[in-house]
Motif scaffolding. Structure first.
Motif, mmCIF file in Angstrom:
data_model
loop_
_atom_site.group_PDB
_atom_site.id
_atom_site.type_symbol
_atom_site.label_atom_id
_atom_site.label_comp_id
_atom_site.label_asym_id
_atom_site.label_seq_id
_atom_site.Cartn_x
_atom_site.Cartn_y
_atom_site.Cartn_z
ATOM 1 N N LEU A 139 0.840 -1.207 0.000
ATOM 2 C CA LEU A 139 0.000 0.000 0.000
ATOM 3 C C LEU A 139 0.874 1.256 0.000
ATOM 4 C CD1 LEU A 139 -2.619 -1.272 2.598
ATOM 5 C CD2 LEU A 139 -3.187 -0.573 0.254
ATOM 6 N N ALA A 140 2.037 1.163 0.620
ATOM 7 C CA ALA A 140 2.955 2.313 0.609
ATOM 8 C C ALA A 140 3.727 2.370 -0.709
ATOM 9 C CB ALA A 140 3.912 2.217 1.793
ATOM 10 N N ASN A 141 4.231 1.221 -1.160
ATOM 11 C CA ASN A 141 5.089 1.217 -2.361
ATOM 12 C C ASN A 141 4.346 1.516 -3.657
ATOM 13 O OD1 ASN A 141 7.725 0.859 -1.433
ATOM 14 N ND2 ASN A 141 7.388 -1.321 -1.077
ATOM 15 N N ILE A 142 3.055 1.202 -3.715
ATOM 16 C CA ILE A 142 2.300 1.442 -4.958
ATOM 17 C C ILE A 142 2.340 2.931 -5.318
ATOM 18 C CG2 ILE A 142 0.023 1.737 -3.812
ATOM 19 C CD1 ILE A 142 0.442 -0.116 -7.068
ATOM 20 N N VAL A 143 2.354 3.781 -4.306
ATOM 21 C CA VAL A 143 2.316 5.226 -4.558
ATOM 22 C C VAL A 143 3.600 5.655 -5.277
ATOM 23 C CG1 VAL A 143 1.911 7.483 -3.509
ATOM 24 C CG2 VAL A 143 0.940 5.451 -2.451
ATOM 25 N N SER A 167 6.088 14.090 -7.432
ATOM 26 C CA SER A 167 6.014 15.118 -6.406
ATOM 27 C C SER A 167 4.868 16.103 -6.721
ATOM 28 C CB SER A 167 7.356 15.846 -6.392
ATOM 29 O OG SER A 167 7.305 16.881 -5.488
ATOM 30 N N GLY A 168 4.003 16.330 -5.767
ATOM 31 C CA GLY A 168 2.903 17.281 -5.952
ATOM 32 C C GLY A 168 1.644 16.689 -6.550
ATOM 33 N N ASP A 169 1.684 15.437 -6.973
ATOM 34 C CA ASP A 169 0.468 14.797 -7.507
ATOM 35 C C ASP A 169 -0.531 14.532 -6.377
ATOM 36 O OD1 ASP A 169 1.356 14.724 -10.091
ATOM 37 O OD2 ASP A 169 1.949 12.608 -10.065
ATOM 38 N N LYS A 170 -1.816 14.526 -6.776
ATOM 39 C CA LYS A 170 -2.859 14.363 -5.747
ATOM 40 C C LYS A 170 -3.342 12.924 -5.622
ATOM 41 C CE LYS A 170 -4.378 19.065 -6.037
ATOM 42 N NZ LYS A 170 -5.216 19.983 -6.773
ATOM 43 N N VAL A 171 -3.536 12.516 -4.384
ATOM 44 C CA VAL A 171 -4.021 11.160 -4.092
ATOM 45 C C VAL A 171 -5.249 11.280 -3.185
ATOM 46 C CG1 VAL A 171 -3.444 8.936 -3.049
ATOM 47 C CG2 VAL A 171 -1.664 10.239 -4.242
ATOM 48 N N LEU A 172 -6.337 10.671 -3.591
ATOM 49 C CA LEU A 172 -7.556 10.710 -2.772
ATOM 50 C C LEU A 172 -7.496 9.640 -1.689
ATOM 51 C CD1 LEU A 172 -9.986 11.252 -5.722
ATOM 52 C CD2 LEU A 172 -9.882 12.740 -3.718
ATOM 53 N N VAL A 173 -7.700 10.086 -0.469
ATOM 54 C CA VAL A 173 -7.529 9.207 0.681
ATOM 55 C C VAL A 173 -8.749 9.320 1.603
ATOM 56 C CG1 VAL A 173 -6.111 8.873 2.745
ATOM 57 C CG2 VAL A 173 -5.011 9.489 0.597
ATOM 58 N N PRO A 174 -9.333 8.196 2.009
ATOM 59 C CA PRO A 174 -10.458 8.303 2.945
ATOM 60 C C PRO A 174 -9.975 8.770 4.311
ATOM 61 C CG PRO A 174 -9.877 5.994 2.577
ATOM 62 C CD PRO A 174 -8.997 6.800 1.681
ATOM 63 N N GLU A 175 -10.891 9.353 5.066
ATOM 64 C CA GLU A 175 -10.508 9.849 6.403
ATOM 65 C C GLU A 175 -11.749 9.854 7.287
ATOM 66 O OE1 GLU A 175 -10.691 12.379 9.385
ATOM 67 O OE2 GLU A 175 -10.981 13.649 7.642
ATOM 68 N N PRO A 176 -11.773 9.140 8.413
ATOM 69 C CA PRO A 176 -10.675 8.416 9.047
ATOM 70 C C PRO A 176 -10.251 7.179 8.250
ATOM 71 C CG PRO A 176 -12.744 7.897 10.159
ATOM 72 C CD PRO A 176 -13.045 8.985 9.162
ATOM 73 N N ALA A 177 -8.992 6.783 8.447
ATOM 74 C CA ALA A 177 -8.498 5.604 7.720
ATOM 75 C C ALA A 177 -7.225 5.060 8.349
ATOM 76 C CB ALA A 177 -8.211 5.970 6.269
ATOM 77 N N TYR A 178 -6.897 3.877 7.877
ATOM 78 C CA TYR A 178 -5.605 3.269 8.166
ATOM 79 C C TYR A 178 -4.540 4.262 7.684
ATOM 80 C CZ TYR A 178 -2.184 -0.577 8.063
ATOM 81 O OH TYR A 178 -1.111 -1.393 8.277
ATOM 82 N N PRO A 179 -3.634 4.697 8.552
ATOM 83 C CA PRO A 179 -2.776 5.838 8.197
ATOM 84 C C PRO A 179 -1.826 5.644 7.015
ATOM 85 C CG PRO A 179 -2.767 5.434 10.578
ATOM 86 C CD PRO A 179 -3.470 4.275 9.951
ATOM 87 N N VAL A 180 -1.536 4.435 6.610
ATOM 88 C CA VAL A 180 -0.507 4.233 5.585
ATOM 89 C C VAL A 180 -0.852 4.894 4.232
ATOM 90 C CG1 VAL A 180 -1.231 1.970 4.724
ATOM 91 C CG2 VAL A 180 1.149 2.551 4.681
ATOM 92 N N TYR A 181 -2.147 5.006 3.901
ATOM 93 C CA TYR A 181 -2.506 5.592 2.586
ATOM 94 C C TYR A 181 -2.000 7.038 2.491
ATOM 95 C CZ TYR A 181 -6.166 2.086 3.522
ATOM 96 O OH TYR A 181 -6.838 0.969 3.906
#
Ligand SMILES: Cc1ncc(COP(=O)(O)O)c(C=O)c1O
Length: 387
Positions: free
Chosen positions: A105-109, A115-129
């Motif tokens: 989950l960390a390495n896929i990113v 640098s500066g690209d946007k990633v949509l992340v749910p919140e609250p969530a497992y912090p690794v995203y």
């Protein structure tokens, strides 16, 4: 020594601070019941441990494994997918072994985000995203609030409007909210991702921890998902193998290729004997996708514990639903979650403050069902002293 800017951007790790307080309490001789971490108390299946013992004794299993994992492991994953979800996968191109799903989950990113690209992340969530993945890659996490009134699902209109985002993380059955979704929801997500040319990273770590007849889907069951999605799985929760560090990612060939590229520069595959043990574990599913007795028994244990905890919390006046999946209970405590968990600590009960999973968790507390029923009963008794 000065840390890199990306490290400075990480928030203070709340869980480490709580651990410190717990240690302090233990030193003071307080007897604690820990309903905090997501680490099962049950042993792995005996047949898996037997396999592990045998495989570890084979000298050939102590060499490096391929970064993508052993072919036999990848075939076992593909067979499991076919049985469990009816999804066909090419073990050569659409499967990769992971040293636990967290690593993937960390390495896929790193494979797709500049640098500066946007990633949509749910919140609250497992912090690794947001952190281990996005921030440590110099990406920008765009938080998608998971609100109770929306069934802890992201707002799809908001999702569709984020046309610049390159990647999206989703996790159902969800940690920490315990929410589940159906294929109709996943179909909408896939349609948006296709339209916006966005990679979907679907974390399905809890797919096998389901109750009351609910069966978690794979996003890959949805039409066109193979064009945009990769799904992450783990043996950690299903077979209580958290310390063995074995997981896998499956899905779109190009996305898997990106992950292989990153991983081959960083590490090798998980130990071969662990992969062999996982082959045995996954192979224990019946041809029609029915889980083995071990998994059924595990879920029965969680249901018993869940029912005790939910009954106890309700009797204290908390509104709380019985979760259909995961081994957590997520409760709206209608006050600051950190203050609430500090109160619990005074009576020797450890729970996780929702704020540790993000701003929208600030009035929630997560209880884990990873302790025996008797301890959960005792925790409920103790909580009566405060509420
Ligand atoms: C939602 C979720 N995804 C992934 C993981 C990582 O599991 P592992 O790295 O052990 O496979 C966890 C662990 O708690 C989790 O809660």
């Amino acid at each position: 020594m000065e840390f890199a800017e990306r490290i400075k951007k990480l928030p203070p790790y709340l869980f480490a601070q709580i651990e410190k307080i717990i240690l302090e309490k233990k030193k003071q001789g307080v007897d604690l019941i820990s309903l905090s971490i997501g680490d099962p108390d049950q042993p792995p299946p005996k047949f898996v441990v037997q396999t592990l013992k045998m495989e570890v004794a084979n000298p050939k299993n102590h060499n490096y494994s391929f970064s993508q994992g052993e072919p036999e492991f990848r075939v076992a994953v593909a067979e499991w997918y076919k049985k469990r979800f009816g999804v066909s996968l090419d073990p050569e191109k659409e499967v990769i072994a992971l040293i636990g799903s967290k690593e993937g989950l960390a390495n896929i990113v790193r494979a797709f985000i500049n640098s500066g690209d946007k990633v949509l992340v749910p919140e609250p969530a497992y912090p690794v995203y947001a952190y281990g993945g996005t921030i440590l890659t110099d990406g920008i996490p765009i938080m998608m609030p998971l609100l109770e009134e929306n069934g802890f699902k992201p707002n799809l209109e908001f999702l569709a409007s984020q046309k610049e985002a390159k990647m999206l993380f989703l996790n159902y059955p969800n940690n920490p909210t315990t929410a589940v979704v159906d294929k109709a929801f996943l179909k909408e997500v896939v349609d948006i991702a296709k339209e916006n040319n966005m990679i979907v990273c679907y974390d399905n770590a809890y797919s096998e921890i389901c109750f009351d007849g609910y069966k978690a889907p794979s996003i890959l069951e949805v039409k066109n998902a193979m064009d945009v999605a990769v799904e992450f799985h783990s043996c950690s929760k299903t077979f209580c193998m958290t310390g063995d560090r074995i997981g896998f990612a499956v899905g779109n060939k190009e996305i898997i290729k990106g992950l292989v590229e990153v991983k081959s520069q960083i590490d090798s595959g998980p130990p071969k004997y662990i992969q062999q043990a996982a082959v045995k574990a996954l192979g224990s599913y019946k041809p029609d996708g029915e889980p083995p007795t071990y998994v059924k028994r595990l879920n029965k244990t969680y249901v018993e514990r869940r029912d005790v905890l939910v009954k106890g919390l309700r009797s204290l006046g908390f509104k709380c639903e019985k979760p259909k999946a995961t081994f957590y209970v997520w409760v709206n405590v209608e006050e600051d979650s950190l203050k609430f968990t500090m109160k619990l600590l005074e009576v020797g009960v450890v729970a996780t403050p929702g704020i540790g999973f993000g701003e929208h968790g600030k009035n929630y507390v997560r209880f884990s069902l990873t302790r025996p029923k008797e301890e959960i009963e005792e925790a409920c008794e103790r909580m009566k002293k405060i509420f």
